[in-house]
Structure formats: C-alpha cells, structure tokens
Write an enzyme that holds these catalytic residues in place. Structure first.
Site, PDB file in Angstrom:
ATOM      1  N   HIS A  82      43.422  39.143  40.769  1.00 55.43           N
ATOM      2  CA  HIS A  82      42.667  39.350  42.004  1.00 55.43           C
ATOM      3  C   HIS A  82      41.253  38.806  41.937  1.00 55.43           C
ATOM      4  CE1 HIS A  82      41.930  40.757  45.945  1.00 55.43           C
ATOM      5  NE2 HIS A  82      42.895  41.648  45.953  1.00 55.43           N
ATOM      6  N   ASP A 103      43.751  36.133  46.329  1.00 53.88           N
ATOM      7  CA  ASP A 103      43.755  37.363  47.110  1.00 53.88           C
ATOM      8  C   ASP A 103      45.156  37.634  47.636  1.00 53.88           C
ATOM      9  OD1 ASP A 103      42.214  35.258  49.308  1.00 53.88           O
ATOM     10  OD2 ASP A 103      44.116  36.190  49.849  1.00 53.88           O
TER      11      ASP A 103
END
Lengths: 412, 481
Positions: B451, B455
C-alpha cells in the site's frame, strides 16, 4: 601519563632508541596485565598485522588496547567476497572515469585505495584519516560482545556525544530526532534520551564491530567515524555492480546509513584510553606505548604482514560463488562461471537464441580471477568456437562485473 | 614371564577387541573371562560443534587445520569458523586421532551437530563427554566411557587399570601432569573410567563415595559398598513404555533460513488484500478440447499458464503493479517500472518453499509458458535449480490451489510490490443471466499489494481485468502480440 602526542608530531626515533623500545615492549607483552598501544603508522597491512601479533603473543590473562588510523583503504571480512562487496574498478590507480556511469564522481576519486582482507569476521568497512580504529584484546573467559562497545560509548559520552549508544548488533549508533520526554538511566549504554521505538529517521551508524575468538583470547575491534571527508564517496566504493549477478556463500555486509561524530582524533583516542584505564588498571592510568614500522623487524609480525599484503590472501580466500548474466535481459548469450578459492573451476557460454554452447577449456580451469588482465583477450582463450562479436559483448559485460585488477603484486 | 605393562598397553591400544589375538602373552591376573568390557569398538566419537553464543545456529567453515589421520593434542586447533561478525578458532578438548571431517570449507556447520569424528585417546571428564555425540545419535552426556581399551578387570588389578592411560602417554612425567589435571576436573575425586561409568549407572555422586584405593582413589568395591549402605534403592531406569513428549530444538535448514530472512524483510511492507472470484468455465472447456488433441502428456495444459498470460496482459495496462521498490535509503524510496514481466512461481519442493522465475512472460505464448513451468518444477523436484533460476522476479504467483485454499493472503517479497495467490477452483451454485440456478466453476484470486505504492483502486482494476480475461479467453487472443 598520556604521551600520544608524539605519534602525531611524526617523531622519528633514532635506530638505537627504536630497538630499545621494541625489546622493552616485548617484555611487557609477556608480563604486564594491562597494556595500551598506539600505532605511528597509517599502513593498514601493518596495523592489522600488529593487532594479530598482539592477539597471538600476549599473555593469556592480559588486557590490551590498540589504537590506529589507516590511510584510505577498504577492509573486507575474513570470509567475504571482494568482487561482491567492493566496486573494484574504483580501486585502480588510474580509474576510468569516462566509462563509469557516475559522472559526479569524476574529480572526487581518492587515488589509490588499498584493499585488505582482515582476519576477523564481519562486513566491509572503509577506513580513512577521519576514522579511528580501536582494538581490545582480553581473556576469552571474561569476554562479551558488548563490553568494549560500551566502553567506547562511555568515552564518547564523556566528550559530550550524548546521542551515542550500542545497538543490538553491537554497533555504535547516534540516535536521530528530538529529545524524548522520558528520563533515561545515564549508565545504560544501550539507550539515550533520543531513543524511540518508531524513530522518524534511522539512527546513524558511527562504529562497526568484528571479533576473532581463539581458545584463550578474544579480540574485539571496531571503527569510529569521527571526521571522514569521504562519506558521500564511500557508498560508491562499497556498492559493487556485480551484486545482481552473483550468488555467493559467506557473510554479506549489512549496509547502514553512516555519519560523522565530528570530534578530533586525539580527543577521541584520549577518551578511549582513559575509559580503558578506568576499567582495567588498578592505578586508573596506563602508559600509551607506541608501535610502528620498526615492528616489521619481528619475524612473526613480518610474516603476518607479508601474508596480508599478498594477493593470494586477499583474493583466494573467497568462498565459492557463481557469476551469471541471467539477470541481464539485454544479453544474447548466457555466461556462467563457478569460482572456488578465487579460481575459475567451471564455466559455460550458452546462446539465448539458438542451441550454441561452449564449455570452459580444460587448461583454463584454475585461472585466478584476480590475475586476468583483460577479458577481451582472456575470454576467447577460455572458450573455443564462439562468435567473435558475441565474445566482445560478453567481455565488455565482464569488464564491468569482474573488473581486472590494475595492481601488480607487492602493493604496500 | 610377563610382558612390560607399557608394551601390554600398547598392544591393546592399537587393536580392537575383535581382532585381539587369543594367544597374546598376558599377565595371569588378566584373563579375558574377567573382562567386563563388552567389545567397545566405538572408541571413535563425533565431536559436536559447540554453541558459540548469541543464538547462532550455524556458521561457515573457513578452513581446517587438521586432516583425517592427524594426531591432535588437547587444545590443538581443529578449524576456523565464521558467523556474522565473529571468526572463531575451535580447538580439540581431547588428545586423539582425527578420523573424519564432517564439512568441506565454505559449508555451513550446524551448532550441536558433529564437526569431526575423533578417536579419543585420553581420559575424559564428564564435561568433555557432553561435547560428544552418543552412538545412537542421542545428544547429551555419553554414557559409556571412551577408554574402552582400559582393562576393566575386577578387583586387585586396579593398579594396572589406572596405569594404562598414563603409560599410553609414554612417560611417567606426563602422567603426573595429566593426573592432577583430571583430579581438578573431578573436584578431587580420582576414579578410572570404568568406575565412573559404574557410578553413573548407579546414579551415585562420586563425592559421596569414600575411596580406599591409592591416593584416595574410588574403586568399584567402594561404589558397591556405598550403594548397599544407602537405605534407598539404586535408581533403576524403567523402560520408557509411554512415549516421552519432549521439545526438540532444531536449527533452520538453508531453505528455511532463506525463507525466514526474506519474510522478515517483508514485515516492513504494509499489505492489503483484494480478492475476486473468476468463473473458470470457459478456460476449462478450452483446456479440455486442447488436451484431448494433445499428442503427448507433456503437452497437456493446466490453468496456470492461462493465468500467467492473463496477468501479463493486464500488467501492460497497469505497469505500477509490476514495479520494484528500493527502500535502502528510507528517505528516498526509489520506484522502478520494470520493462519485463518475470514471474516468480512459488513451488512446494521437497526441501521447502522455492520460488524460481519464468522470465519474459510478456514475450511467451501460453504453450511456451507451460513448457517453462514444467521444466522449473522438474528441476525443483530434482534439486537442479540454478541461482539464475531465482533471480530477477518482478511479480510472484503462488498457486496454493494444488494443495487447496479459497481466499489466501500471500506475503510480498521485496523489491516487488504485489503478489497473486491462486486458490483451488470448485463448483459452486450461481445464477446465470436468466436468474436460473446453474453450476459454476469458481476460482478465487487473492491479490496482496504494497500500500505504499499501490492503492486499492489500482490493484482492484488490475484484478478485475485479469478476471475478465480469464472469464472470456477470446479477449486474451485479441490482446496478444
């Protein structure tokens, strides 16, 4: 009475004085329980040989301190791989700045940098005049890995370096960031007022440790970055372009971000010597004995010095490794070498486009890697029946990954 | 006419019991019938690599100072080993002859496992006995004394039993040295190996026994007398019928070690999981048709090559998922968009988890991918994978479906930023366009992504693209070059 000033005035003792010192020192070696030495030489081969001599010849219950500073040199661990740890192409006296892809380095080369393989374990470090090396030799019965790292940290704190502490890997680091709110124990060398669990920035390493343990004696030596002018250049020396192409056994270096403490050499050495005396000497003061080039007259030191100096020790003590250009997506021919004890024991060329295949010639088995002067001439001799253009392409690749050594034997 | 004691000992010393000639001239007091010794041929013991501290379980052997056949004395150097920062010289605790070296230089020597086999020719203390391996592989104090040749005659020939180890040295002066040394180690109690063996067997403390032999030496009768004087019964070890559940410490194998190191580094990566289920009906139908026409078993296709190709096609549109993140300088993370698609394929090999790489998937056809996969798994099974087979991965696919699994949460290996876990396809009830109940073959695809770089939306879009390609294989054909 600390007399270390003399070392840095470059005092040259007369012949008779020198010999007298040596004899006295030899006697001390066998008897005195606490001994402190400082080296007058910046020759890394000599300093490491002196250290080894002190380890072997000192009396089993004695405790010894040795301080020395080396001229620019790269010191690899006992069992490390120089091709993997060091950018060897930068070591040659006439670096080929034009072919390197780092133009910012041009002009900041250090000239000749020694490559030395030491006798203790651990990773690769860069020494220069802004880095002081300290060694403590003691009985293996009372030895612990942290003991003398803590001693040096105490010395640093006594000079006002309150960010210094010993970390889990027995290195000395400077905590970064803001002062924390908690009260910390001043006598704990493993935590500072700046230490925090999730520090915004990693602590900077200022000293690394390595050890050599024999049955009765334990040697712990470490560096200490005080005021190195070369911090931005060091990563280039210690980053080898061959890393993605080699698989090796042996200890790999763990790289850490480094920083200068910004103290003078003499200040630091005095503080370390003082802490050492406080720890070990009944009178809380010890005499700092000078050692230097005159010690080469001693047979054991001389033999050790010759061994460290020899290219065989530096290159042939490498554990087995493989070199392969499989990770190079642009190559059209696969090349793979197996190198054992610094000599090529097997090799194969294989085309990626067809089934062409060539194995290392019989008489090339045992070629010492560090003795290859140029791959463009060596490669065709090693493999027969290979297209010339392919050979040249591979030779260019090999020149960057396994740079030929420009040094001749007998560098000192 | 008796042979001199030293000659006798020398004769016994160099022959094993089995080959000892019956008509050797022995003193009257010693006859074979009196010998308690069962033939202790195993005078050769493995010397274990001691724990060198710091929780180190293995270290690399740098060089040997001895070779098989070499005689060593106590404290002679055997070898030098290296572990992370320390290079350590290992010395021999005994006098003896080296019989076998268990490692080559550069090998990793394991703590607690045999380092050398040594034919021990000195009396050894109990502490030293703990450094040896037992004959049946059990670790812990060796329960038999090593000086098996020491004549274990009963009664009055204790003198002779005591002498052999000293006479074997050759000179009485050396014997003087050795006896005091051992007495120091025994805390003042002198006893021969035979007696000490008896003491151990009867679970008696040697310091409790009053010695009546020369120099306060403890003799066998002393031990027996001591035991009979005790009110408690001598401890007899019951045969352990029930299995003893003990903990067993085991060092990590090289493959486990590699996995440990890699996964520990992966702890720094913030993983998020995105799963979706793909309808594999179309692929399965296609496979069945192609496999029926296959001329040899090697040409049969599984669903994995299709998945690899689908992922590669999707990555053309989502290159971020195929990138590499360099975090060596935490202040300056370096992101590299990789030009090739090199997929690491997690394989369950006999030695553990291996992840060899299929290079340039973007340029390979599905058939070629299948061939590569087969080659890699054959090599893995036969331990023939080379280092070049492991290098250069930009993305990893872990097909745990061969074992089972629905949703899985695979762990990303740095410097990659994503990984795909493939479960096992199974038949589930579902609704078709006419809202009628039908059978569907569902395969769960689990994507883990870093992350810090990828995304959720980007990963989701890539995953959905792969799903669309798998559910409608014709689309793959349209995109292929």
């Amino acid at each position: 009475m600390i007399t270390w000033n003399r070392a840095y005035r470059g005092a040259h003792l007369s012949l008779s004085q020198r010999r007298w010192l040596s004899k006295l020192t030899l006697e001390r070696l066998a008897t005195r329980p606490v001994q402190s030495y400082i080296s007058t030489s910046n020759n890394p081969y000599l300093n490491l040989s002196l250290e080894h001599y002190l380890l072997q010849k000192s009396s089993p219950e004695s405790t010894i301190l040795l301080l020395y500073v080396n001229r620019p040199s790269i010191i690899i661990g006992r069992n490390q791989n120089p091709w993997l740890e060091v950018n060897l192409s930068l070591l040659s006296p006439a670096p080929r700045a034009a072919t390197n892809s780092e133009p910012e380095l041009a002009g900041s080369f250090l000239g000749a940098v020694d490559l030395v393989r030491r006798r203790s374990g651990g990773g690769t470090v860069f020494h220069d005049e802004g880095n002081v090396n300290w060694t403590v030799i003691c009985s293996s019965k009372t030895f612990t890995r942290d003991k003398h790292a803590e001693m040096v940290t105490r010395a640093l704190r006594s000079l006002g370096v309150e960010r210094a502490r010993v970390n889990e890997r027995h290195d000395i680091v400077l905590d970064q960031g803001e002062r924390g709110g908690d009260v910390v124990d001043g006598a704990d060398m493993h935590v500072t007022p700046f230490t925090r669990q999730n520090a915004a920035s990693r602590p900077l390493k200022v000293s690394g440790s390595a050890y050599k343990l024999t049955r009765q004696r334990a040697l712990h030596h470490g560096t200490c970055l005080l005021s190195s002018p070369n911090l931005n250049v060091i990563p280039h020396y210690l980053h080898s372009p061959s890393k993605p192409f080699m698989s090796a056994r042996g200890v790999e270096s763990v790289s850490s971000p480094v920083g200068n403490i910004l103290l003078e050499n003499e200040e630091f050495m005095g503080a370390v010597q003082k802490q050492f005396a406080v720890m070990y000497s009944e009178s809380r003061a010890t005499e700092l004995q000078e050692v230097g080039l005159e010690w080469l007259e001693n047979e054991t030191v001389g033999k050790g010095y010759d061994e460290l100096n020899s290219l065989d020790w530096t290159y042939l003590q490498t554990p087995q490794f493989n070199v392969s250009n499989a990770a190079d997506a642009l190559a059209s021919t696969d090349v793979q070498f197996t190198v054992r004890n610094g000599t090529i024991t097997a090799g194969v060329l294989r085309s990626r486009n067809n089934s062409a295949f060539s194995q290392l010639g019989e008489d090339s088995v045992g070629t010492r890697l560090h003795e290859i002067a140029a791959w463009s001439t060596a490669l065709p001799r090693m493999f027969t029946g290979v297209d010339r253009a392919e050979c040249d392409k591979l030779a260019t690749w090999l020149e960057s990954v396994l740079p030929p050594s420009h040094k001749t034997a007998g560098h000192s | 006419m008796s042979v001199s004691k030293s000659a006798l000992v020398r004769a016994l010393h160099y022959t094993s019991v089995a080959t000892r000639p019956r008509n050797t001239c022995l003193p009257r007091s010693l006859s074979y019938r009196q010998l308690h010794a069962t033939s202790r041929l195993d005078v050769v013991k493995p010397f274990l690599l001691a724990d060198i501290g710091e929780g180190i379980t293995e270290c690399q052997l740098i060089q040997w100072f001895v070779q098989p056949g070499a005689r060593v004395e106590q404290f002679d150097k055997l070898c030098e080993v290296q572990s992370d920062k320390a290079s350590v010289e290992i010395t021999s605790p005994f006098d003896g002859v080296i019989k076998k070296l268990h490692y080559e230089p550069d090998d990793m020597a394991i703590t607690g496992k045999p380092l050398v086999d040594i034919d021990i020719q000195s009396e050894i203390s109990d502490e030293d006995a703990e450094k040896l391996g037992g004959t049946n592989g059990k670790q812990g104090p060796a329960d038999e004394s090593v000086a098996g040749y020491a004549v274990q005659a009963g009664g009055g020939s204790e003198e002779i039993a005591a002498e052999p180890e000293t006479a074997a040295r050759g000179t009485p002066e050396q014997a003087q040295q050795h006896r005091p040394r051992h007495s120091r180690e025994d805390k003042g109690s002198l006893a021969t190996p035979a007696v000490r063996h008896l003491i151990k067997e009867l679970d008696v403390s040697i310091t409790d026994v009053q010695g009546t032999g020369r120099d306060g030496r403890v003799l066998k009768e002393d031990v027996h007398r001591h035991v009979s004087q005790q009110t408690q019964e001598p401890v007899s070890r019951e045969p352990t019928g029930a299995a003893v559940r003990e903990d067993r410490k085991a060092p990590l194998t090289p493959v486990q070690m590699q996995m440990f190191k890699t996964m520990t580094r992966s702890l720094n990566i913030p993983h998020f999981l995105y799963t979706c289920a793909a309808d594999m009906g179309a692929i399965t139908t296609l496979r069945k048709k192609l496999n029926a026409a296959a001329t040899s078993p090697e040409q049969k296709l599984t669903h994995l090559p299709f998945i690899l190709k689908a992922v590669s096609l999707a990555l053309q549109h989502h290159p971020l998922v195929n990138s590499s993140l360099d975090t060596r300088d935490p202040k300056k993370p370096a992101l590299t968009y990789r030009g090739t698609h090199n997929f690491g394929i997690a394989i369950d090999a006999p030695s553990g988890l291996l992840v060899p790489v299929v290079h340039n998937v973007q340029d390979l056809s599905i058939a070629e991918i299948a061939v590569q996969l087969r080659q890699l798994s054959d090599k893995a099974r036969n331990n023939k994978l080379a280092p070049s087979d492991f290098s250069g991965a930009t993305f990893t696919i872990s097909n745990i479906g061969s074992v089972g699994g629905g949703v899985v949460a695979p762990v990303i290996t740095e410097p990659q930023v994503a990984i795909l876990g493939v479960g096992r396809s199974k038949l589930v009830p579902a609704f078709d366009e006419n809202e009628e109940l039908v059978k569907k073959e569902e395969l769960v695809l689990s994507w883990s992504a870093d992350h810090r770089i990828v995304d959720g939306a980007e990963c989701g879009r890539c995953a959905e693209r792969v799903r669309a390609l798998l559910e409608e294989p014709g689309r793959m054909m349209v995109e292929m070059r």
